[in-house]
Design a protein around this motif. Structure first.
Motif, mmCIF file in Angstrom:
data_model
loop_
_atom_site.group_PDB
_atom_site.id
_atom_site.type_symbol
_atom_site.label_atom_id
_atom_site.label_comp_id
_atom_site.label_asym_id
_atom_site.label_seq_id
_atom_site.Cartn_x
_atom_site.Cartn_y
_atom_site.Cartn_z
ATOM 1 N N VAL A 70 -38.253 -11.458 34.423
ATOM 2 C CA VAL A 70 -37.394 -10.245 35.024
ATOM 3 C C VAL A 70 -36.237 -10.832 35.491
ATOM 4 C CG1 VAL A 70 -37.697 -8.534 36.831
ATOM 5 C CG2 VAL A 70 -39.812 -9.448 35.721
ATOM 6 N N VAL A 71 -35.342 -9.937 35.083
ATOM 7 C CA VAL A 71 -33.875 -10.586 35.619
ATOM 8 C C VAL A 71 -33.225 -9.313 36.311
ATOM 9 C CG1 VAL A 71 -31.704 -10.864 34.641
ATOM 10 C CG2 VAL A 71 -33.402 -11.746 33.250
ATOM 11 N N PHE A 72 -32.799 -9.481 37.449
ATOM 12 C CA PHE A 72 -32.151 -8.501 38.378
ATOM 13 C C PHE A 72 -30.591 -8.626 38.158
ATOM 14 C CE2 PHE A 72 -36.294 -9.460 40.439
ATOM 15 C CZ PHE A 72 -36.841 -8.246 40.425
ATOM 16 N N ALA A 73 -30.016 -7.500 37.955
ATOM 17 C CA ALA A 73 -28.643 -7.298 37.709
ATOM 18 C C ALA A 73 -27.867 -6.231 38.826
ATOM 19 C CB ALA A 73 -28.249 -6.682 36.570
ATOM 20 N N SER A 74 -27.063 -7.198 39.683
ATOM 21 C CA SER A 74 -26.357 -6.713 40.727
ATOM 22 C C SER A 74 -24.907 -6.944 40.920
ATOM 23 C CB SER A 74 -27.204 -6.947 42.157
ATOM 24 O OG SER A 74 -26.580 -6.103 43.161
ATOM 25 N N SER A 75 -24.227 -6.585 41.816
ATOM 26 C CA SER A 75 -22.826 -7.103 41.878
ATOM 27 C C SER A 75 -22.275 -6.982 43.476
ATOM 28 C CB SER A 75 -21.891 -6.241 41.159
ATOM 29 O OG SER A 75 -21.973 -4.751 41.656
ATOM 30 N N HIS A 76 -21.596 -8.014 43.773
ATOM 31 C CA HIS A 76 -21.056 -8.195 45.134
ATOM 32 C C HIS A 76 -19.673 -7.706 45.344
ATOM 33 C CE1 HIS A 76 -24.961 -10.489 46.216
ATOM 34 N NE2 HIS A 76 -25.017 -10.565 44.950
ATOM 35 N N GLY A 77 -19.446 -7.105 46.533
ATOM 36 C CA GLY A 77 -17.892 -6.887 46.813
ATOM 37 C C GLY A 77 -17.108 -8.115 47.108
ATOM 38 N N ILE A 78 -17.668 -9.175 47.056
ATOM 39 C CA ILE A 78 -16.838 -10.521 47.272
ATOM 40 C C ILE A 78 -16.497 -10.903 46.044
ATOM 41 C CG2 ILE A 78 -17.753 -11.266 49.512
ATOM 42 C CD1 ILE A 78 -19.833 -13.152 47.954
ATOM 43 N N ALA A 79 -16.907 -10.461 44.963
ATOM 44 C CA ALA A 79 -16.316 -10.626 43.600
ATOM 45 C C ALA A 79 -14.825 -10.351 43.468
ATOM 46 C CB ALA A 79 -17.225 -9.763 42.433
ATOM 47 N N GLU A 80 -14.440 -9.447 44.264
ATOM 48 C CA GLU A 80 -13.010 -8.984 44.220
ATOM 49 C C GLU A 80 -12.214 -9.924 45.029
ATOM 50 O OE1 GLU A 80 -12.216 -6.538 42.038
ATOM 51 O OE2 GLU A 80 -14.694 -6.599 41.731
ATOM 52 N N ARG A 81 -12.611 -10.890 45.545
ATOM 53 C CA ARG A 81 -11.592 -11.742 46.361
ATOM 54 C C ARG A 81 -11.562 -13.286 45.547
ATOM 55 N NH1 ARG A 81 -11.753 -10.488 52.013
ATOM 56 N NH2 ARG A 81 -11.178 -12.751 52.275
ATOM 57 N N GLY A 82 -11.769 -13.092 44.308
ATOM 58 C CA GLY A 82 -11.484 -14.256 43.687
ATOM 59 C C GLY A 82 -12.157 -15.414 43.435
ATOM 60 N N VAL A 83 -13.639 -15.175 43.747
ATOM 61 C CA VAL A 83 -14.583 -16.030 43.791
ATOM 62 C C VAL A 83 -15.353 -16.163 42.463
ATOM 63 C CG1 VAL A 83 -14.970 -15.629 46.257
ATOM 64 C CG2 VAL A 83 -16.449 -14.449 44.621
ATOM 65 N N SER A 84 -15.060 -15.639 41.417
ATOM 66 C CA SER A 84 -15.752 -15.481 40.442
ATOM 67 C C SER A 84 -14.963 -15.122 39.113
ATOM 68 C CB SER A 84 -16.881 -14.383 40.274
ATOM 69 O OG SER A 84 -17.589 -14.345 39.137
ATOM 70 N N ALA A 85 -15.237 -15.910 37.773
ATOM 71 C CA ALA A 85 -14.422 -15.396 36.927
ATOM 72 C C ALA A 85 -14.722 -14.292 36.074
ATOM 73 C CB ALA A 85 -14.547 -16.338 35.775
ATOM 74 N N TYR A 86 -15.819 -13.508 36.841
ATOM 75 C CA TYR A 86 -16.220 -12.271 36.230
ATOM 76 C C TYR A 86 -16.392 -11.108 37.267
ATOM 77 C CZ TYR A 86 -18.196 -15.735 33.079
ATOM 78 O OH TYR A 86 -18.532 -17.097 32.417
ATOM 79 N N GLY A 87 -15.809 -10.124 36.776
ATOM 80 C CA GLY A 87 -15.930 -8.732 38.025
ATOM 81 C C GLY A 87 -17.042 -7.894 37.562
ATOM 82 N N SER A 88 -16.859 -6.530 38.176
ATOM 83 C CA SER A 88 -17.843 -5.739 37.734
ATOM 84 C C SER A 88 -17.897 -5.322 36.235
ATOM 85 C CB SER A 88 -17.473 -4.475 38.525
ATOM 86 O OG SER A 88 -17.644 -4.586 39.905
ATOM 87 N N ALA A 89 -16.846 -5.230 35.644
ATOM 88 C CA ALA A 89 -17.044 -4.768 33.972
ATOM 89 C C ALA A 89 -17.529 -5.816 33.318
ATOM 90 C CB ALA A 89 -15.494 -4.659 33.647
ATOM 91 N N GLU A 90 -17.337 -7.300 33.768
ATOM 92 C CA GLU A 90 -18.097 -8.358 32.937
ATOM 93 C C GLU A 90 -19.641 -8.431 33.189
ATOM 94 O OE1 GLU A 90 -13.826 -9.215 33.017
ATOM 95 O OE2 GLU A 90 -15.262 -8.479 34.556
ATOM 96 N N THR A 91 -19.770 -7.836 34.375
ATOM 97 C CA THR A 91 -21.336 -7.974 35.001
ATOM 98 C C THR A 91 -22.024 -6.833 33.983
ATOM 99 O OG1 THR A 91 -20.846 -8.565 37.282
ATOM 100 C CG2 THR A 91 -23.020 -7.425 36.813
#
Length: 338
Positions: A75-96
């Motif tokens: 079981v894989v849970f898919a979500s996204s975090h607002g902090i992704a917009e603060r440059g902490v990840s190479a991936y954003g909502s579109a990549e998720t």
């Protein structure tokens, strides 16, 4: 399976605490029988190594000897975090969303590995198009949102598997998990930031460290309760994984954790009651020191150490193949023939 029922006149976290307090223990008679079987075939003692441990673990938590791995599920849970917009990840909502699309179309790594292991694969989307709030400014979830997501994670364990692996995909998830780890165990934000895509890009590591530090400062004085850590710093994915872990316990389903984020979710439960994750093992460990440290804190030794950094269930699927082999050896090896 026990389900959460929320009352308007009570703290929604009370239901979670009650479920954790009442988790069933392993069947001691089954464990004894499984150990006796291993004693018959493992001559000289210990020759099957970790396979023997896994067979006994499977039998104990399935409540049956011999154990069976006939209906494994990832079981894989898919979500996204607002902090992704603060440059902490190479991936954003579109990549998720692209990752989710790859999984649902059968083109992800976990799809291939689960297929070879004979595992079912379920992708559970937790509104990935709606990132949780920035945890440096406010809580990721309200109490009711957190408890409801925990319950949703429980309901995801519904296909009657005999072994389940749990993974996570989503932008910002490892940063949230790093913040959770720092809140639970202390240390330096820079240490717990060493996970995910930040390991490959120094600028991401700097940004991730700052976000974790800022989040802990913002929520200072409000993180004594592990459930508050989960709702303030975690997000939907960590809450759902925690719910799935507890649901599996009530259904006699052993759990294989995959990746840093799922491990952080288990750590939240461990902080409440270490016994409530006894039915879990770690499928694999990444090359990150932070993941090694987190597994050490909750007393879990990974089944595999292949340097995987995915956390999407791939490591759990590989470990399920090992668990299948352990169960087969437990049943099929004759006396003294190992």
């Amino acid at each position: 399976m026990s389900k959460l029922v929320f009352q308007l006149d009570q703290n929604p976290f009370d239901d979670i605490r009650d479920l954790i307090a009442r988790v069933p223990a392993a069947n001691p008679d089954v464990r004894k029988a499984a150990m006796s079987r291993q004693a018959e075939i493992a001559l000289p003692s210990g020759e099957l190594g970790r396979l023997a441990e896994l067979a006994i673990w499977l039998a104990s938590w399935q409540g049956q000897n011999p154990p069976k791995v006939e209906r494994p599920q990832i079981v894989v849970f898919a979500s996204s975090h607002g902090i992704a917009e603060r440059g902490v990840s190479a991936y954003g909502s579109a990549e998720t969303q692209a990752k989710i699309d790859a999984l649902t179309s059968g083109k992800g790594s976990v799809n291939q590995i689960a297929g070879t292991a004979g595992c079912g694969l379920q992708i559970v989307e937790l509104a990935p198009e709606l990132p949780t709030p920035d945890i440096t400014e406010q809580a990721a979830l309200s109490e009711k949102e957190c408890a409801a997501t925990f319950a949703f994670g429980m309901e995801a364990v519904s296909s009657n598997p005999d072994l389940i692996g749990l993974g996570v995909v989503g932008a910002g998830a490892t940063t949230a998990a790093g913040a959770v780890s720092l809140a639970l165990y202390g240390g330096a934000a820079s240490f717990w930031a060493m996970s995910g895509s930040a390991m490959k890009k120094p600028d991401l590591l700097v940004a991730k460290t700052k976000v974790i530090d800022d989040a802990l400062i913002h929520h200072r004085g409000k993180l004594d309760d592990p459930l508050e850590v989960m709702r303030r710093l975690g997000g939907r994915d960590l809450a759902a994984v925690a719910g799935a872990i507890i649901a599996a316990r009530y259904q006699n389903i052993p759990v294989i954790l995959d990746g840093f984020v799922a491990t952080a979710s288990a750590a939240i439960l461990h902080a409440i009651d270490p016994n409530c994750i006894d039915h879990c093992v770690a499928g694999s460990v990444t090359s990150r020191d932070s993941h090694h440290a987190l597994l050490d804190r909750i007393g879990k030794k990974p089944v595999l150490d292949l340097g995987l950094g995915l956390g999407d269930g791939s490591g759990a699927a590989l470990a399920i193949s090992i668990a299948k082999a352990a169960a087969a050896c437990h049943v099929g090896i004759g006396h003294g023939q190992n």
